[in-house]
Design an enzyme around this catalytic site. Structure first.
Site, mmCIF file in Angstrom:
data_model
loop_
_atom_site.group_PDB
_atom_site.id
_atom_site.type_symbol
_atom_site.label_atom_id
_atom_site.label_comp_id
_atom_site.label_asym_id
_atom_site.label_seq_id
_atom_site.Cartn_x
_atom_site.Cartn_y
_atom_site.Cartn_z
ATOM 1 N N HIS A 1 0.863 -1.181 0.000
ATOM 2 C CA HIS A 1 0.000 0.000 0.000
ATOM 3 C C HIS A 1 0.904 1.237 0.000
ATOM 4 C CE1 HIS A 1 -2.698 3.019 1.896
ATOM 5 N NE2 HIS A 1 -3.704 2.264 1.515
ATOM 6 N N ASP B 1 3.039 -4.451 8.037
ATOM 7 C CA ASP B 1 1.859 -3.615 7.872
ATOM 8 C C ASP B 1 0.655 -4.546 8.034
ATOM 9 O OD1 ASP B 1 -0.385 -2.374 6.892
ATOM 10 O OD2 ASP B 1 0.545 -1.640 5.050
ATOM 11 N N GLN C 1 -4.611 -4.839 6.984
ATOM 12 C CA GLN C 1 -5.648 -5.745 6.460
ATOM 13 C C GLN C 1 -5.702 -7.062 7.214
ATOM 14 O OE1 GLN C 1 -7.964 -4.955 4.387
ATOM 15 N NE2 GLN C 1 -7.119 -3.002 3.733
ATOM 16 N N LYS D 1 -10.391 -0.537 10.659
ATOM 17 C CA LYS D 1 -10.558 -1.766 9.874
ATOM 18 C C LYS D 1 -10.821 -2.958 10.790
ATOM 19 C CE LYS D 1 -7.271 -0.120 6.384
ATOM 20 N NZ LYS D 1 -7.961 0.372 5.200
ATOM 21 N N CYS E 1 -4.847 2.590 -3.524
ATOM 22 C CA CYS E 1 -3.585 3.099 -2.948
ATOM 23 C C CYS E 1 -2.463 2.091 -3.130
ATOM 24 C CB CYS E 1 -3.735 3.473 -1.479
ATOM 25 S SG CYS E 1 -4.964 4.727 -1.198
#
Ligand code: 7TS
Length: 407
Positions: free
Chosen positions: A124, A201, A204, A227, A365
């Site tokens: 991302h 990261d 998600q 999220k 993104c």
């Protein structure tokens, strides 16, 4: 389908009763941000009605009460990812800020000209641009490990790029554009065997699977509350204590200091050293409520249910002529990115909206991923634990009628 109490869960999310263009809402844009259960909405409302004051400051009752609730949320977050200590749980605005924090503190303190940062081709923008900015500031070089056509990291190529100059690896745990779940344990072991720290990261991954930062042995883990069924404006940076202790602070201001004179400032201890200014108090407490809610359901049960939803959607999508799935990794989370012959993703998004179906159309993104697949954009349906097979049917029927009319 295994038994998963999806109908009961749906009742906890008031927005799912909304009608969009006179149709029941089918919300499939969960990777962008997911909806909030009553437990979170009510907790935030309760804080403002009964408990609200600034934290870590006052001796008065409300300040003590809000501080207790705020710190108890930090403990819930710690337990949720199995960090060793709440000192390792830094509250930020979100994944983006968490990654920028590492870049501007750890990165600036440790990188010299010619040093390398290794990322992957499926990141991302928020796990690309902070490193590019750091490279501009320090003279370091950004290296990118390639992916294959399925959208999987080519681990042998990744390993070849780990060199004497690599100072940090920063990798997405689960890709937002492709759904790919990276072999992060393997990545971390490869990097650690060369004494290179790893940032994951987790924006998600965190709502879709149980994450144990100690089992992974990652050095940093970044994620966002919004999220994870929690509020927007709050996120987390997990960092190993020894690394965080050695890092300079990020922003200066209130709360991150112990003593200030005009000559010199003594910084606060962890985690406050990285938390300048008044945080998003009620939202942090709301994130704690989201975690309680998820723990009641169980992350493993959620992961199993969502895997079934993804299998169902993938199978249906494969039957649609003219639909190409973008991202077919063997290890995949509940995201279905696709393109249709001769129909632009934005038109897919607009047409599905007229049916009450919310998906995202765009580059997500992750422009380099779009370049890799030579598409300007994709349509993306991303699933959450409150989605159903019936909703996937609405999506697929919508796509089929779109192809009939415009394809
Ligand atoms: N990393 C990944 C993998 C993401 O998917 C996102 C947001 C971020 C970082 C940034 O998170 P933030 O909370 O700081 O904004 N992804 C998306 C998306 O896929 N659609 O909208 C936002």
């Amino acid at each position: 389908m295994t038994h998963f109490p999806v109908e009961k869960i749906r009742l906890d999310f008031p927005i799912l009763e909304e009608k969009i263009r006179n149709k029941p809402l089918v919300y499939l844009d969960n990777a962008a941000s997911c909806q909030k259960p009553n437990a979170v909405i009510d907790t935030i409302s309760h804080v403002y009605r009964h408990d609200y004051a600034n934290v870590h400051r006052g001796v008065h009752t409300l300040s003590v009460r809000s501080t207790d609730k705020f710190e108890s949320a930090r403990e819930k977050i710690r337990a949720f990812i199995n960090a060793d200590s709440t000192k390792e749980i830094i509250i930020t605005k979100g994944t983006t800020e968490s990654i920028n924090l590492v870049a501007q503190t750890y990165g600036k303190a440790n990188l010299k000209p010619g040093d390398e940062i290794l990322i992957t081709a499926m990141e991302h923008h928020s796990n690309i641009v902070p490193w590019q900015m750091l490279c501009e500031q320090t003279g370091a070089i950004l290296k990118v490990a390639p992916i294959n056509q399925q959208g999987e990291l080519i681990v042998t190529e990744f390993e070849k790029l780990l060199g004497d100059k690599t100072r940090l690896v920063a990798v997405v745990h689960m890709s937002n554009a492709l759904g790919t779940i990276n072999p992060v344990k393997n990545i971390i072991d490869l990097a650690h065997s060369r004494s290179i720290p790893v940032l994951l990261d987790g924006a998600q991954a965190i709502p879709h699977m149980a994450v144990d930062v100690q089992a992974l042995d990652c050095d940093f883990y970044a994620f966002s509350g919004h999220k994870l069924y929690g509020p927007s404006g709050v996120g987390i940076l997990y960092g190993k204590r020894a690394l965080l202790e050695a890092m300079p602070p990020y922003q200066g201001g209130g709360d991150m200091i112990r003593k200030v004179t005009f000559e010199e400032t003594e910084y606060n201890s962890l985690p406050y050293k990285f938390e300048a200014g008044t945080p998003s108090i009620a939202d942090v407490i709301g994130l704690g409520a989201a975690i309680d809610y998820l723990n009641d359901i169980g992350m493993d049960a959620i992961a199993a249910y969502e895997a079934e939803l993804l299998d169902y959607a993938t199978e249906k999508a494969r039957q649609i002529k003219g639909l190409r799935i973008i991202g077919e990794a063997a290890e995949k989370g509940a995201i279905l990115s696709f393109v249709l012959d001769r129909i632009h993703p934005h038109d897919i998004g607009t047409m599905l909206d007229s049916l009450g179906v919310a998906i995202r159309a765009g580059h997500h993104c992750a422009m380099p991923v779009m370049d890799f697949y030579e598409v300007p954009a994709t349509a993306r349906a991303s699933f959450a634990m409150y989605n159903t097979q019936q909703e996937i049917d609405v999506l697929m029927n919508g796509i089929e009628s779109l192809i009939e009319v415009f394809g």
